[in-house]
Design a protein around this motif. Sequence first.
Motif, PDB file in Angstrom:
ATOM      1  N   VAL A 174      13.544   9.804   3.157  1.00  0.00           N
ATOM      2  CA  VAL A 174      13.490   8.889   4.423  1.00  0.00           C
ATOM      3  C   VAL A 174      11.566   8.648   5.339  1.00  0.00           C
ATOM      4  O   VAL A 174      11.662   7.190   4.775  1.00  0.00           O
ATOM      5  CB  VAL A 174      13.742   9.993   6.285  1.00  0.00           C
ATOM      6  N   PHE A 175      10.969   9.392   4.776  1.00  0.00           N
ATOM      7  CA  PHE A 175      10.291   8.726   4.811  1.00  0.00           C
ATOM      8  C   PHE A 175       8.926   7.952   4.445  1.00  0.00           C
ATOM      9  O   PHE A 175       8.670   6.974   5.035  1.00  0.00           O
ATOM     10  CB  PHE A 175       8.388   9.748   4.460  1.00  0.00           C
ATOM     11  N   LEU A 197      10.584   4.842   5.009  1.00  0.00           N
ATOM     12  CA  LEU A 197       9.567   4.264   6.672  1.00  0.00           C
ATOM     13  C   LEU A 197       8.946   3.695   6.559  1.00  0.00           C
ATOM     14  O   LEU A 197       8.046   2.706   6.760  1.00  0.00           O
ATOM     15  CB  LEU A 197       9.484   5.218   7.747  1.00  0.00           C
ATOM     16  N   LEU A 216       9.345  -0.372   5.526  1.00  0.00           N
ATOM     17  CA  LEU A 216       9.412  -0.562   5.923  1.00  0.00           C
ATOM     18  C   LEU A 216       8.598  -0.923   6.562  1.00  0.00           C
ATOM     19  O   LEU A 216       8.038  -3.052   7.341  1.00  0.00           O
ATOM     20  CB  LEU A 216      11.000  -0.277   7.082  1.00  0.00           C
ATOM     21  N   TYR A 217       7.341  -0.538   7.077  1.00  0.00           N
ATOM     22  CA  TYR A 217       6.309  -0.767   7.747  1.00  0.00           C
ATOM     23  C   TYR A 217       5.316  -1.838   6.700  1.00  0.00           C
ATOM     24  O   TYR A 217       4.675  -3.146   7.314  1.00  0.00           O
ATOM     25  CB  TYR A 217       5.307   0.590   7.994  1.00  0.00           C
ATOM     26  N   TRP A 227       1.070   5.653  14.513  1.00  0.00           N
ATOM     27  CA  TRP A 227       1.145   5.428  12.818  1.00  0.00           C
ATOM     28  C   TRP A 227       2.597   4.181  14.123  1.00  0.00           C
ATOM     29  O   TRP A 227       2.388   3.018  14.042  1.00  0.00           O
ATOM     30  CB  TRP A 227       1.703   5.660  12.365  1.00  0.00           C
ATOM     31  N   ALA A 228       3.724   5.112  14.973  1.00  0.00           N
ATOM     32  CA  ALA A 228       4.392   4.088  14.938  1.00  0.00           C
ATOM     33  C   ALA A 228       4.156   3.061  16.184  1.00  0.00           C
ATOM     34  O   ALA A 228       4.518   2.040  16.585  1.00  0.00           O
ATOM     35  CB  ALA A 228       5.193   5.786  16.328  1.00  0.00           C
ATOM     36  N   TRP A 275       2.281   0.211  14.361  1.00  0.00           N
ATOM     37  CA  TRP A 275       4.245  -0.141  14.022  1.00  0.00           C
ATOM     38  C   TRP A 275       4.687  -1.465  14.901  1.00  0.00           C
ATOM     39  O   TRP A 275       4.760  -2.555  14.728  1.00  0.00           O
ATOM     40  CB  TRP A 275       4.690   0.092  13.169  1.00  0.00           C
TER      41      TRP A 275
END
Length: 173
Positions: free
Chosen positions: A48-49, A52, A55-56, A149-150, A153
């Motif tokens: 999952v990490f 992500l 996607l980033y 980070w979020a 993003w």
Amino acid sequence: MRAIVKVLGTVLVSILLTCPLWAPHWGSGILGEIAALGMPGGLIAVAVFFGLVALYCRALQRTMTAVRPSARAAAPASVWWMFAIPYNFVEDFFIVRTVSASLAADGRASGGFVRKWTVLGYGWCAFQILSLFPGAAGYAGGAIALLLWAAHWIMTVQVGRTPAIRQPAAHNL
């Protein structure tokens, strides 16, 4: 000088990553946290990490692709170096720098936006390194890194959706 920083930084990151092997009394670090999830939990968490991260990277690459080619400080595909572990921990700073320089040179995003984007980017990079430390410092660093980070993003997606960035500059048509 840039190569020296990357090599020395990667060596230091490797030392932090292997800390549980040579100083187990300091804590198990991120690898111990993943192992504590058991199987298949640890594998799912890692997948999952990395999903992500992909996607980033795609968002960063789209942003770089939207920048006028003459303003790009690096090729859009260079953002995928984020997968080159343990080199990526140091390279992430350079990726933020090149995307930031590209956005600034392009001139279609405001200077204030680019500065905020850059500070957030360097912030998550720095706290990501702190997350490698064992114990409370590592946990706190990891939590802060994820939040920054979020936010980074979100800003990356926002700049990519800005009509001024999506459309070619009028003088380049």
